[in-house]
Design a protein around this motif. Structure first.
Motif, PDB file in Angstrom:
ATOM      1  N   ILE A 174       0.839  -1.197   0.000  1.00 30.80           N
ATOM      2  CA  ILE A 174       0.000   0.000   0.000  1.00 30.80           C
ATOM      3  C   ILE A 174       0.874   1.247   0.000  1.00 30.80           C
ATOM      4  CG2 ILE A 174      -1.867   1.239   1.162  1.00 30.80           C
ATOM      5  CD1 ILE A 174      -2.650  -1.325   2.571  1.00 30.80           C
ATOM      6  N   VAL A 175       0.627   2.130  -0.958  1.00 27.70           N
ATOM      7  CA  VAL A 175       1.253   3.454  -0.953  1.00 27.70           C
ATOM      8  C   VAL A 175       0.376   4.372  -0.112  1.00 27.70           C
ATOM      9  CG1 VAL A 175       1.845   5.483  -2.321  1.00 27.70           C
ATOM     10  CG2 VAL A 175       2.356   3.199  -3.203  1.00 27.70           C
ATOM     11  N   LEU A 176       0.977   5.018   0.894  1.00 26.91           N
ATOM     12  CA  LEU A 176       0.245   5.947   1.752  1.00 26.91           C
ATOM     13  C   LEU A 176       1.008   7.258   1.881  1.00 26.91           C
ATOM     14  CD1 LEU A 176      -0.971   3.666   4.709  1.00 26.91           C
ATOM     15  CD2 LEU A 176      -2.399   4.713   2.947  1.00 26.91           C
ATOM     16  N   HIS A 177       0.259   8.336   2.041  1.00 27.36           N
ATOM     17  CA  HIS A 177       0.868   9.629   2.344  1.00 27.36           C
ATOM     18  C   HIS A 177       0.769   9.953   3.829  1.00 27.36           C
ATOM     19  CE1 HIS A 177       1.929  10.918  -1.640  1.00 27.36           C
ATOM     20  NE2 HIS A 177       0.706  10.718  -2.087  1.00 27.36           N
ATOM     21  N   ASP A 178      -0.271   9.452   4.477  1.00 28.63           N
ATOM     22  CA  ASP A 178      -0.475   9.736   5.897  1.00 28.63           C
ATOM     23  C   ASP A 178       0.469   8.869   6.732  1.00 28.63           C
ATOM     24  OD1 ASP A 178      -1.595   9.546   8.644  1.00 28.63           O
ATOM     25  OD2 ASP A 178      -3.194  10.796   7.824  1.00 28.63           O
ATOM     26  N   ILE A 179       1.437   9.503   7.354  1.00 28.09           N
ATOM     27  CA  ILE A 179       2.461   8.767   8.103  1.00 28.09           C
ATOM     28  C   ILE A 179       1.865   8.041   9.290  1.00 28.09           C
ATOM     29  CG2 ILE A 179       4.544   9.056   9.512  1.00 28.09           C
ATOM     30  CD1 ILE A 179       5.226  11.436   7.629  1.00 28.09           C
ATOM     31  N   ASN A 180       0.883   8.641   9.949  1.00 23.82           N
ATOM     32  CA  ASN A 180       0.301   7.990  11.127  1.00 23.82           C
ATOM     33  C   ASN A 180      -0.578   6.807  10.754  1.00 23.82           C
ATOM     34  OD1 ASN A 180       1.398   9.613  13.366  1.00 23.82           O
ATOM     35  ND2 ASN A 180       0.338  11.296  12.335  1.00 23.82           N
ATOM     36  N   ASP A 181      -1.271   6.882   9.618  1.00 25.95           N
ATOM     37  CA  ASP A 181      -1.974   5.693   9.119  1.00 25.95           C
ATOM     38  C   ASP A 181      -0.966   4.598   8.797  1.00 25.95           C
ATOM     39  OD1 ASP A 181      -4.564   6.594   9.339  1.00 25.95           O
ATOM     40  OD2 ASP A 181      -4.764   7.189   7.235  1.00 25.95           O
ATOM     41  N   ALA A 182       0.143   4.993   8.179  1.00 25.01           N
ATOM     42  CA  ALA A 182       1.183   4.017   7.848  1.00 25.01           C
ATOM     43  C   ALA A 182       1.712   3.329   9.105  1.00 25.01           C
ATOM     44  CB  ALA A 182       2.324   4.708   7.106  1.00 25.01           C
ATOM     45  N   ALA A 183       2.023   4.132  10.120  1.00 21.54           N
ATOM     46  CA  ALA A 183       2.564   3.576  11.360  1.00 21.54           C
ATOM     47  C   ALA A 183       1.570   2.645  12.034  1.00 21.54           C
ATOM     48  CB  ALA A 183       2.954   4.708  12.303  1.00 21.54           C
ATOM     49  N   ARG A 184       0.298   2.971  11.932  1.00 20.60           N
ATOM     50  CA  ARG A 184      -0.737   2.168  12.592  1.00 20.60           C
ATOM     51  C   ARG A 184      -0.966   0.836  11.892  1.00 20.60           C
ATOM     52  NH1 ARG A 184      -7.081   3.956  13.673  1.00 20.60           N
ATOM     53  NH2 ARG A 184      -7.751   1.955  14.555  1.00 20.60           N
ATOM     54  N   TYR A 185      -0.953   0.837  10.554  1.00 20.96           N
ATOM     55  CA  TYR A 185      -1.379  -0.349   9.817  1.00 20.96           C
ATOM     56  C   TYR A 185      -0.235  -1.160   9.208  1.00 20.96           C
ATOM     57  CZ  TYR A 185      -6.174   1.369  10.175  1.00 20.96           C
ATOM     58  OH  TYR A 185      -7.394   1.783  10.661  1.00 20.96           O
ATOM     59  N   GLY A 186       0.937  -0.572   9.042  1.00 20.74           N
ATOM     60  CA  GLY A 186       2.012  -1.272   8.360  1.00 20.74           C
ATOM     61  C   GLY A 186       2.732  -2.294   9.218  1.00 20.74           C
ATOM     62  N   ASP A 187       3.104  -3.405   8.601  1.00 18.94           N
ATOM     63  CA  ASP A 187       3.972  -4.400   9.235  1.00 18.94           C
ATOM     64  C   ASP A 187       5.419  -4.195   8.808  1.00 18.94           C
ATOM     65  OD1 ASP A 187       1.826  -5.949  10.482  1.00 18.94           O
ATOM     66  OD2 ASP A 187       1.314  -6.576   8.446  1.00 18.94           O
ATOM     67  N   GLU A 188       5.581  -3.625   7.618  1.00 19.26           N
ATOM     68  CA  GLU A 188       6.909  -3.354   7.075  1.00 19.26           C
ATOM     69  C   GLU A 188       6.823  -2.067   6.268  1.00 19.26           C
ATOM     70  OE1 GLU A 188      10.112  -6.220   5.160  1.00 19.26           O
ATOM     71  OE2 GLU A 188       8.608  -5.696   3.645  1.00 19.26           O
ATOM     72  N   PHE A 189       7.937  -1.317   6.226  1.00 15.25           N
ATOM     73  CA  PHE A 189       7.930  -0.020   5.564  1.00 15.25           C
ATOM     74  C   PHE A 189       9.077   0.062   4.561  1.00 15.25           C
ATOM     75  CE2 PHE A 189       6.274   0.240   9.826  1.00 15.25           C
ATOM     76  CZ  PHE A 189       5.024   0.828   9.614  1.00 15.25           C
ATOM     77  N   VAL A 190       8.717   0.410   3.332  1.00 16.96           N
ATOM     78  CA  VAL A 190       9.713   0.659   2.289  1.00 16.96           C
ATOM     79  C   VAL A 190       9.780   2.172   2.108  1.00 16.96           C
ATOM     80  CG1 VAL A 190      10.294   0.361  -0.148  1.00 16.96           C
ATOM     81  CG2 VAL A 190       9.310  -1.553   1.150  1.00 16.96           C
ATOM     82  N   LEU A 191      10.902   2.777   2.499  1.00 19.19           N
ATOM     83  CA  LEU A 191      11.070   4.224   2.454  1.00 19.19           C
ATOM     84  C   LEU A 191      11.815   4.607   1.181  1.00 19.19           C
ATOM     85  CD1 LEU A 191      12.095   4.839   6.177  1.00 19.19           C
ATOM     86  CD2 LEU A 191       9.811   4.737   5.173  1.00 19.19           C
ATOM     87  N   MET A 192      11.246   5.595   0.452  1.00 20.94           N
ATOM     88  CA  MET A 192      11.811   5.989  -0.833  1.00 20.94           C
ATOM     89  C   MET A 192      12.138   7.479  -0.856  1.00 20.94           C
ATOM     90  SD  MET A 192       9.584   3.836  -3.627  1.00 20.94           S
ATOM     91  CE  MET A 192      10.796   4.271  -4.903  1.00 20.94           C
ATOM     92  N   LYS A 193      13.165   7.800  -1.641  1.00 25.49           N
ATOM     93  CA  LYS A 193      13.557   9.204  -1.810  1.00 25.49           C
ATOM     94  C   LYS A 193      14.309   9.322  -3.139  1.00 25.49           C
ATOM     95  CE  LYS A 193      15.821  13.012   0.665  1.00 25.49           C
ATOM     96  NZ  LYS A 193      16.540  13.371   1.917  1.00 25.49           N
ATOM     97  N   GLU A 194      13.903  10.284  -3.953  1.00 23.96           N
ATOM     98  CA  GLU A 194      14.580  10.586  -5.215  1.00 23.96           C
ATOM     99  C   GLU A 194      14.761   9.343  -6.086  1.00 23.96           C
ATOM    100  OE1 GLU A 194      18.161  12.529  -4.016  1.00 23.96           O
ATOM    101  OE2 GLU A 194      17.141  14.399  -3.475  1.00 23.96           O
TER     102      GLU A 194
END
Length: 232
Positions: A174-194
């Motif tokens: 799932i692509v999310l913009h809301d960081i707090n939704d991400a923190a609440r629902y994610g089991d793993e996080f893929v962080l991207m930049k540039e």
């Protein structure tokens, strides 16, 4: 079945928008893709969809809302049950059960006979989610599912994802913009930049968010122990 992105590079007009992305998305969890606008999140998941388009085990829920669909909501959702050889014909009892269940899950049963194009943006988004659920896929790829939804239905969609993971062993990217939704629902996080994957982690913190978004973050704890992140 895991989904593997390996050395994926995508360019548009000579500009590299996704640079050598490699990651194995593991089944049975919710993986959230995070990063600032234009960092390559949607490009990454579209590349995954293209790579695994040959299998009916993957369902894609895009951010864009389809228009000019002259089908009813039920017929639109039912498309998840059909392949190129079957198009709204020979509907089986099993098909009907999946269709009814998906409509109920996305709270669309009372709208199933309406023409899809008469729905609001949020209702169309839920219809697309219902179509994906109806497909009975193993993997669900969702690009910013909250983009057309209010807070209540965003929570409903994400709660449903958690339910499908826990009760049916489904897997989500799932692509999310809301960081707090991400923190609440994610089991793993893929962080991207540039255009690059810069970090994969199992929990978010202010240091990681600052590195990803290029601005400082703070956090507060609620009385229930929940962490709320905010940009400073």
């Amino acid at each position: 079945m895991n989904l593997e992105a390996k050395n994926i590079t995508v360019s548009y007009g000579g500009n590299v928008v996704l640079d050598d992305a490699t990651h194995t998305f593991r089944e049975g969890r919710i993986t959230v893709v995070l990063g600032p606008n234009g960092c390559g999140k949607t490009t990454l998941i579209k590349a995954l969809v293209k790579k695994f388009a040959h299998t009916d085990k993957l369902a894609y829920i895009p951010q864009e809302i389809y228009g000019n669909v002259g089908l009813t909501v039920r017929e639109t959702v039912a498309l998840g049950r059909y392949n190129k050889a079957r198009f709204l014909t020979d509907e089986t009892e099993e098909d009907r059960k999946h269709i009814d269940s998906a409509l109920e899950l996305m709270e669309l049963s009372d709208k199933q006979h309406r023409i899809y194009d008469t729905l609001s943006g949020g209702e169309k988004q839920r219809a697309m989610a219902a179509r994906a659920v109806c497909q009975d896929a193993e993997w669900f790829i969702m690009d910013e599912p909250s983009s057309n939804l209010d807070i209540v239905h965003t929570k409903h969609i994400l709660d449903t994802a958690v339910k499908l993971v826990k009760e049916q062993g489904k897997s989500f990217i799932i692509v999310l913009h809301d960081i707090n939704d991400a923190a609440r629902y994610g089991d793993e996080f893929v962080l991207m930049k540039e255009g690059r994957i810069i970090k994969v982690c199992g929990a978010l913190d202010t240091e990681l968010l600052t590195m990803t978004y290029g601005t400082s973050f703070g956090e507060v704890k609620t009385s229930s122990g929940k962490t709320i992140f905010y940009a400073t």
